[in-house]
Design an enzyme around this catalytic site. Sequence first.
Site, PDB file in Angstrom:
ATOM      1  N   SER A  50      28.352 106.624 -23.269  1.00  0.00           N
ATOM      2  CA  SER A  50      29.528 107.411 -23.649  1.00  0.00           C
ATOM      3  C   SER A  50      29.096 108.579 -24.544  1.00  0.00           C
ATOM      4  O   SER A  50      27.930 108.645 -24.977  1.00  0.00           O
ATOM      5  CB  SER A  50      30.496 106.525 -24.431  1.00  0.00           C
ATOM      6  OG  SER A  50      29.880 106.146 -25.663  1.00  0.00           O
ATOM      7  N   ASP A  82      29.563 108.601 -19.444  1.00  0.00           N
ATOM      8  CA  ASP A  82      30.901 107.992 -19.344  1.00  0.00           C
ATOM      9  C   ASP A  82      31.908 108.799 -20.187  1.00  0.00           C
ATOM     10  O   ASP A  82      31.631 109.133 -21.345  1.00  0.00           O
ATOM     11  CB  ASP A  82      30.776 106.552 -19.882  1.00  0.00           C
ATOM     12  CG  ASP A  82      32.013 105.725 -19.660  1.00  0.00           C
ATOM     13  OD1 ASP A  82      32.722 105.966 -18.665  1.00  0.00           O
ATOM     14  OD2 ASP A  82      32.264 104.805 -20.475  1.00  0.00           O
ATOM     15  N   HIS A  83      33.063 109.102 -19.614  1.00  0.00           N
ATOM     16  CA  HIS A  83      34.150 109.801 -20.331  1.00  0.00           C
ATOM     17  C   HIS A  83      33.696 111.059 -21.067  1.00  0.00           C
ATOM     18  O   HIS A  83      33.949 111.215 -22.267  1.00  0.00           O
ATOM     19  CB  HIS A  83      34.843 108.868 -21.337  1.00  0.00           C
ATOM     20  CG  HIS A  83      35.609 107.761 -20.680  1.00  0.00           C
ATOM     21  ND1 HIS A  83      36.819 107.949 -20.034  1.00  0.00           N
ATOM     22  CD2 HIS A  83      35.331 106.455 -20.538  1.00  0.00           C
ATOM     23  CE1 HIS A  83      37.239 106.805 -19.529  1.00  0.00           C
ATOM     24  NE2 HIS A  83      36.348 105.871 -19.814  1.00  0.00           N
ATOM     25  N   ASP A 104      36.223 113.775 -18.132  1.00  0.00           N
ATOM     26  CA  ASP A 104      37.519 113.113 -18.319  1.00  0.00           C
ATOM     27  C   ASP A 104      38.500 114.084 -18.973  1.00  0.00           C
ATOM     28  O   ASP A 104      38.571 114.205 -20.187  1.00  0.00           O
ATOM     29  CB  ASP A 104      37.350 111.860 -19.177  1.00  0.00           C
ATOM     30  CG  ASP A 104      38.673 111.141 -19.388  1.00  0.00           C
ATOM     31  OD1 ASP A 104      39.707 111.623 -18.861  1.00  0.00           O
ATOM     32  OD2 ASP A 104      38.684 110.106 -20.077  1.00  0.00           O
ATOM     33  N   HIS A 180      41.158 100.001 -21.555  1.00  0.00           N
ATOM     34  CA  HIS A 180      39.890  99.701 -22.240  1.00  0.00           C
ATOM     35  C   HIS A 180      40.066  98.620 -23.314  1.00  0.00           C
ATOM     36  O   HIS A 180      41.163  98.426 -23.811  1.00  0.00           O
ATOM     37  CB  HIS A 180      39.351 100.964 -22.934  1.00  0.00           C
ATOM     38  CG  HIS A 180      38.863 102.000 -21.966  1.00  0.00           C
ATOM     39  ND1 HIS A 180      39.325 103.295 -21.950  1.00  0.00           N
ATOM     40  CD2 HIS A 180      37.938 101.933 -20.979  1.00  0.00           C
ATOM     41  CE1 HIS A 180      38.707 103.975 -20.991  1.00  0.00           C
ATOM     42  NE2 HIS A 180      37.869 103.168 -20.381  1.00  0.00           N
ATOM     43  N   SER A 213      36.348  94.919 -17.826  1.00  0.00           N
ATOM     44  CA  SER A 213      35.745  93.717 -18.429  1.00  0.00           C
ATOM     45  C   SER A 213      36.633  92.491 -18.209  1.00  0.00           C
ATOM     46  O   SER A 213      37.868  92.590 -18.237  1.00  0.00           O
ATOM     47  CB  SER A 213      35.537  93.929 -19.934  1.00  0.00           C
ATOM     48  OG  SER A 213      34.304  94.583 -20.163  1.00  0.00           O
ATOM     49  N   ASN A 253      33.472  99.655 -14.226  1.00  0.00           N
ATOM     50  CA  ASN A 253      32.995  99.942 -15.587  1.00  0.00           C
ATOM     51  C   ASN A 253      33.239  98.791 -16.553  1.00  0.00           C
ATOM     52  O   ASN A 253      34.377  98.320 -16.688  1.00  0.00           O
ATOM     53  CB  ASN A 253      33.749 101.157 -16.134  1.00  0.00           C
ATOM     54  CG  ASN A 253      33.212 102.459 -15.592  1.00  0.00           C
ATOM     55  OD1 ASN A 253      32.620 102.500 -14.527  1.00  0.00           O
ATOM     56  ND2 ASN A 253      33.424 103.534 -16.333  1.00  0.00           N
ATOM     57  N   THR A 256      33.121  96.091 -22.882  1.00  0.00           N
ATOM     58  CA  THR A 256      33.639  95.092 -23.819  1.00  0.00           C
ATOM     59  C   THR A 256      32.971  93.723 -23.671  1.00  0.00           C
ATOM     60  O   THR A 256      32.645  93.074 -24.670  1.00  0.00           O
ATOM     61  CB  THR A 256      35.173  94.969 -23.625  1.00  0.00           C
ATOM     62  OG1 THR A 256      35.747  96.246 -23.941  1.00  0.00           O
ATOM     63  CG2 THR A 256      35.776  93.904 -24.507  1.00  0.00           C
TER      64      THR A 256
HETATM   65  P1  13P Z   1      36.045  97.698 -20.807  1.00  0.00           P
HETATM   66  O1  13P Z   1      36.597  98.031 -22.168  1.00  0.00           O
HETATM   67  O2  13P Z   1      36.997  96.885 -20.026  1.00  0.00           O
HETATM   68  O3  13P Z   1      34.709  97.094 -20.882  1.00  0.00           O
HETATM   69  O4  13P Z   1      35.900  99.095 -20.005  1.00  0.00           O
HETATM   70  C1  13P Z   1      34.795  99.935 -20.186  1.00  0.00           C
HETATM   71  C2  13P Z   1      34.975 101.252 -19.536  1.00  0.00           C
HETATM   72  O5  13P Z   1      35.893 101.514 -18.801  1.00  0.00           O
HETATM   73  C3  13P Z   1      33.948 102.265 -19.838  1.00  0.00           C
HETATM   74  O6  13P Z   1      34.257 103.502 -19.257  1.00  0.00           O
HETATM   75  O1  G3H Z   2      35.325 103.574 -22.255  1.00  0.00           O
HETATM   76  C1  G3H Z   2      34.765 103.505 -23.328  1.00  0.00           C
HETATM   77  C2  G3H Z   2      33.522 102.704 -23.488  1.00  0.00           C
HETATM   78  O2  G3H Z   2      33.825 101.377 -23.794  1.00  0.00           O
HETATM   79  C3  G3H Z   2      32.613 103.357 -24.491  1.00  0.00           C
HETATM   80  O3  G3H Z   2      33.080 103.172 -25.780  1.00  0.00           O
HETATM   81  O4  G3H Z   2      33.133 105.441 -26.823  1.00  0.00           O
HETATM   82  O5  G3H Z   2      32.953 103.357 -28.243  1.00  0.00           O
HETATM   83  O6  G3H Z   2      31.013 104.137 -26.859  1.00  0.00           O
HETATM   84  P1  G3H Z   2      32.508 104.086 -27.010  1.00  0.00           P
HETATM   85 ZN    ZN Z   3      36.362 103.924 -19.178  1.00  0.00          ZN
END
Ligand code: 13P
Ligand code: G3H
Ligand code: ZN
Length: 309
Positions: A50, A82-83, A104, A180, A213, A253, A256
């Site tokens: 991320s 990610d994001h 995103d 999430h 998750s 994805n 968690t």
């Molecule tokens: P979880 O919080 O369900 O693990 O999702 C993670 C996620 O979507 C990361 O982009």
């Molecule tokens: O979608 C989010 C992921 O769980 C990453 O989380 O931004 O705390 O690293 P983070």
């Molecule tokens: Zn996500």
Amino acid sequence: MPISVGIEVLRKASKENYAVGAFNFNNMETLQAIIEAASELNAPVIVEASEGALKYAGARMLYNMVQALANQTTVPVVLHLDHGKDFRLIMYALRAGFTSVMIDASSFPFEENVRQTKRIVDIAHAMGVSVEAELGTLKGIEDTVSVEERDATLVDPKKAVAFVEATGIDYLAPAVGTSHGAFKYKGESKIDYDRIKKVKELTKIPLVLHGASGVPPSIVERAERFGARLQGAKGVNDDVLREAVNCGINKVNMDTDLRIATVGAIREILATHPEEIDPRKILGPARAAMKEVVKHRINLLGSAGKALL
Ligand code: 13P
Ligand code: G3H
Ligand code: ZN
């Protein structure tokens, strides 16, 4: 083998109706757990960082760790951002060598989401990097009571086609009822399967499930036994995830579950061995616990044995 490009792994998954696990990492132990699990199952895998992970560890450091481990395995490993929300940070990931990025801009109105996404697609594609984008709001569907509310929150399949055509993205994350974190649902896990099917039928590209998750009771109980506060934690259970994959999801994805597995293992060691001061004896069991979680999820997704591209 060298780090693989996102679409090369996901195109095959979409064609053959299975999903590839995409696991978040910030450090060496998590990355080793993910890649060892995938290697043992002969499964392609996506490791994702991320913006917070890039700030915590540095994009180049994350890239170098992934490159070292990818070179030691025969399964395809994709390195994904990610994001990505910040243009400069996405450029930073591209420069560091990421082979897949997510832009995103889902919190913006549709036209602005298209504009920002298209800008990243133009740059990333010129570099041979694949792009993911998101449509809709990630929120548990039991919270959205009426049909109108559900339609306002979740992805609109017709808009999804227009979005894919206007931006040229490689894979799409449609909001279909997940969220999430460790507290996704008050009742049972739910996903709008029909919406996934419709988006898949119309867009025909790989689809991504965020917030996937499982929050399995076994790892939650271990963490709670040693002091974690996770009352009411609930995730996407195995049956629901399998059905989402059957409906057309190809990238799943998860972050968690690995976090809970980590704190459960660390809490247990610290509580039962208060004399322990060797970080390897504390982080090693966390790595082993994460590896079990990753293996369980990969087995559900149908990607075990699919390493040959
Ligand atoms: P979880 O919080 O369900 O693990 O999702 C993670 C996620 O979507 C990361 O982009
Ligand atoms: O979608 C989010 C992921 O769980 C990453 O989380 O931004 O705390 O690293 P983070
Ligand atoms: Zn996500």
